[in-house]
Design an enzyme around this catalytic site. Structure first.
Site, PDB file in Angstrom:
ATOM      1  N   ASP A 149       0.822  -1.206   0.000  1.00  0.00           N
ATOM      2  CA  ASP A 149       0.000   0.000   0.000  1.00  0.00           C
ATOM      3  C   ASP A 149       0.860   1.261   0.000  1.00  0.00           C
ATOM      4  O   ASP A 149       1.915   1.305   0.636  1.00  0.00           O
ATOM      5  CB  ASP A 149      -0.896  -0.026   1.248  1.00  0.00           C
ATOM      6  CG  ASP A 149      -2.049   0.940   1.185  1.00  0.00           C
ATOM      7  OD1 ASP A 149      -2.451   1.307   0.062  1.00  0.00           O
ATOM      8  OD2 ASP A 149      -2.571   1.310   2.255  1.00  0.00           O
ATOM      9  N   HIS A 150       0.423   2.279  -0.712  1.00  0.00           N
ATOM     10  CA  HIS A 150       1.020   3.624  -0.688  1.00  0.00           C
ATOM     11  C   HIS A 150       2.547   3.633  -0.698  1.00  0.00           C
ATOM     12  O   HIS A 150       3.178   4.116   0.242  1.00  0.00           O
ATOM     13  CB  HIS A 150       0.527   4.382   0.543  1.00  0.00           C
ATOM     14  CG  HIS A 150      -0.814   4.999   0.348  1.00  0.00           C
ATOM     15  ND1 HIS A 150      -1.031   6.110  -0.437  1.00  0.00           N
ATOM     16  CD2 HIS A 150      -2.014   4.637   0.839  1.00  0.00           C
ATOM     17  CE1 HIS A 150      -2.333   6.408  -0.416  1.00  0.00           C
ATOM     18  NE2 HIS A 150      -2.940   5.530   0.340  1.00  0.00           N
ATOM     19  N   THR A 202      -6.672   1.956  10.008  1.00  0.00           N
ATOM     20  CA  THR A 202      -6.663   2.533  11.351  1.00  0.00           C
ATOM     21  C   THR A 202      -7.611   1.815  12.305  1.00  0.00           C
ATOM     22  O   THR A 202      -7.249   1.533  13.453  1.00  0.00           O
ATOM     23  CB  THR A 202      -7.023   4.031  11.285  1.00  0.00           C
ATOM     24  OG1 THR A 202      -6.154   4.683  10.369  1.00  0.00           O
ATOM     25  CG2 THR A 202      -6.890   4.676  12.655  1.00  0.00           C
ATOM     26  N   SER A 229     -11.644   3.504   7.130  1.00  0.00           N
ATOM     27  CA  SER A 229     -11.896   3.419   8.573  1.00  0.00           C
ATOM     28  C   SER A 229     -12.852   4.515   9.022  1.00  0.00           C
ATOM     29  O   SER A 229     -12.590   5.696   8.829  1.00  0.00           O
ATOM     30  CB  SER A 229     -10.583   3.555   9.352  1.00  0.00           C
ATOM     31  OG  SER A 229      -9.764   2.416   9.175  1.00  0.00           O
ATOM     32  N   HIS A 246      -7.321   9.285   5.292  1.00  0.00           N
ATOM     33  CA  HIS A 246      -6.719   8.237   6.109  1.00  0.00           C
ATOM     34  C   HIS A 246      -6.880   8.584   7.590  1.00  0.00           C
ATOM     35  O   HIS A 246      -6.841   9.757   7.962  1.00  0.00           O
ATOM     36  CB  HIS A 246      -5.237   8.083   5.774  1.00  0.00           C
ATOM     37  CG  HIS A 246      -5.000   7.653   4.365  1.00  0.00           C
ATOM     38  ND1 HIS A 246      -4.235   8.379   3.487  1.00  0.00           N
ATOM     39  CD2 HIS A 246      -5.443   6.572   3.669  1.00  0.00           C
ATOM     40  CE1 HIS A 246      -4.208   7.752   2.312  1.00  0.00           C
ATOM     41  NE2 HIS A 246      -4.945   6.671   2.400  1.00  0.00           N
ATOM     42  N   GLY A 247      -7.045   7.555   8.416  1.00  0.00           N
ATOM     43  CA  GLY A 247      -7.232   7.793   9.842  1.00  0.00           C
ATOM     44  C   GLY A 247      -8.708   7.785  10.207  1.00  0.00           C
ATOM     45  O   GLY A 247      -9.570   7.400   9.417  1.00  0.00           O
ATOM     46  N   HIS A 258      -9.978   4.633  -0.588  1.00  0.00           N
ATOM     47  CA  HIS A 258      -9.005   4.759   0.500  1.00  0.00           C
ATOM     48  C   HIS A 258      -9.674   5.431   1.692  1.00  0.00           C
ATOM     49  O   HIS A 258     -10.695   6.081   1.572  1.00  0.00           O
ATOM     50  CB  HIS A 258      -7.802   5.581   0.033  1.00  0.00           C
ATOM     51  CG  HIS A 258      -6.818   4.786  -0.762  1.00  0.00           C
ATOM     52  ND1 HIS A 258      -5.511   4.602  -0.372  1.00  0.00           N
ATOM     53  CD2 HIS A 258      -6.954   4.088  -1.909  1.00  0.00           C
ATOM     54  CE1 HIS A 258      -4.890   3.851  -1.248  1.00  0.00           C
ATOM     55  NE2 HIS A 258      -5.753   3.533  -2.210  1.00  0.00           N
ATOM     56  N   GLY A 259      -9.075   5.252   2.872  1.00  0.00           N
ATOM     57  CA  GLY A 259      -9.631   5.873   4.073  1.00  0.00           C
ATOM     58  C   GLY A 259     -10.927   5.249   4.508  1.00  0.00           C
ATOM     59  O   GLY A 259     -11.870   5.937   4.903  1.00  0.00           O
TER      60      GLY A 259
END
Length: 288
Positions: free
Chosen positions: A82-83, A233, A211, A180-181, A208-209
């Site tokens: 990832d990333h 996360t 969570s 993200h987070g 993405h992101g």
């Protein structure tokens, strides 16, 4: 069954309007937990590791554990980096046995993003490995990549079409308002943008992101064309909180099995919840 490329897995998901859960793991127990969740639900699975986890554990350790999981379960499982911004790390992971890699050159201008993606495509396609790229900038923190809220940039649908045309990239992560987070409030997802991008490109799209996105918003994003959802996360929090609970009850505990087992169970439960939201439960048979 051996590890497989996520290319066909995600193409089938897009065609059938569901998403595959992609879970970032940082320990053997976390890897086992998401695999057990996939077995219990008969779901296709993407195991992911960040560059930081690759440096921490070693790509060969991660790849061998994922291969054991695929061999033992017979499930369609892909292993994704990832990333990643570093070409040499991508090469290292492909050599170790990763079946999917993300080249994140979204911080560069369009032409340089194209150039860096093409460089990865050249080696990955020869190895039968899926490539994911990003357009726009997803906000938040992912390992050492930090994108402040004011720097986040949504992907332009026409740029997405042109980028895929120029690179031939197999999977695209367009920035559409997620981060993200864990979200401080409701995420501001641009659903119209998802629909426009999905309408003019034919490759699977990545959310993405994942969570903390409310359930109904996840389902809507998937229905509009997102074929892969990344979760990181929330898994770390569930894993860590379960360990904290054990020590809160017994501060003298010194047997790792006594706190790793409940931590693993917490991750497994959460992974199943995310698989349900993605709509991929029972879909493992699509790839057999």
């Amino acid at each position: 069954m051996t590890l497989i490329s996520s290319t066909e897995m995600l193409q089938i998901a897009r065609k059938n309007k569901y998403a595959v859960g992609a879970f970032n793991v940082h320990t053997l127990e976390m890897l086992q937990a998401v695999v057990e969740a996939a077995v219990e639900t008969q779901s296709p699975l993407i195991i992911q590791s960040t560059v930081g986890t690759v440096k921490h554990l070693g790509p060969d350790y991660i790849a061998e554990a994922a291969k054991v999981a695929a061999d033992r379960t017979g499930l369609p499982i892909a292993l994704h980096l990832d990333h990643c911004t570093d070409f040499s790390t991508i090469v290292q992971c492909i050599r170790a046995g990763y079946t999917s890699v993300m080249i994140d050159a979204s911080m560069f201008a369009f032409e340089e993003n194209v150039e860096r993606t093409l460089k990865v495509m050249e080696i990955a396609l020869a190895a039968g490995v899926n490539v994911e790229a990003e357009l726009g900038k997803v906000g938040g923190v992912e390992d050492d990549i930090v994108v402040a809220e004011h720097e986040a940039l949504l992907a332009d649908p026409e740029d997405c079409r042109l980028f895929i045309e120029r690179t031939g990239v197999l999977t695209l992560a367009p920035a559409i308002g997620t981060a993200h987070g864990i979200y401080k409030g409701e995420p501001n997802i641009d659903f119209n943008r998802i629909a426009k991008i999905a309408e003019i490109v034919d490759v699977p799209l990545v959310l993405h992101g994942g969570s903390g996105i409310p359930a109904e918003q996840v389902k809507k994003a998937v229905a509009l064309g997102m074929s892969k959802m990344n979760v990181a996360t929330e898994l770390r929090i569930a894993f860590s909180n379960a360990i904290k609970d054990v020590f809160a009850a017994n501060v003298e505990e010194n047997d790792p099995r006594k706190y790793m087992v409940p931590a693993k169970e917490a991750v497994k439960r959460l992974a199943i919840e995310k698989m349900e939201l993605c709509g991929c439960i029972g879909k493992a048979g699509d790839l057999r």
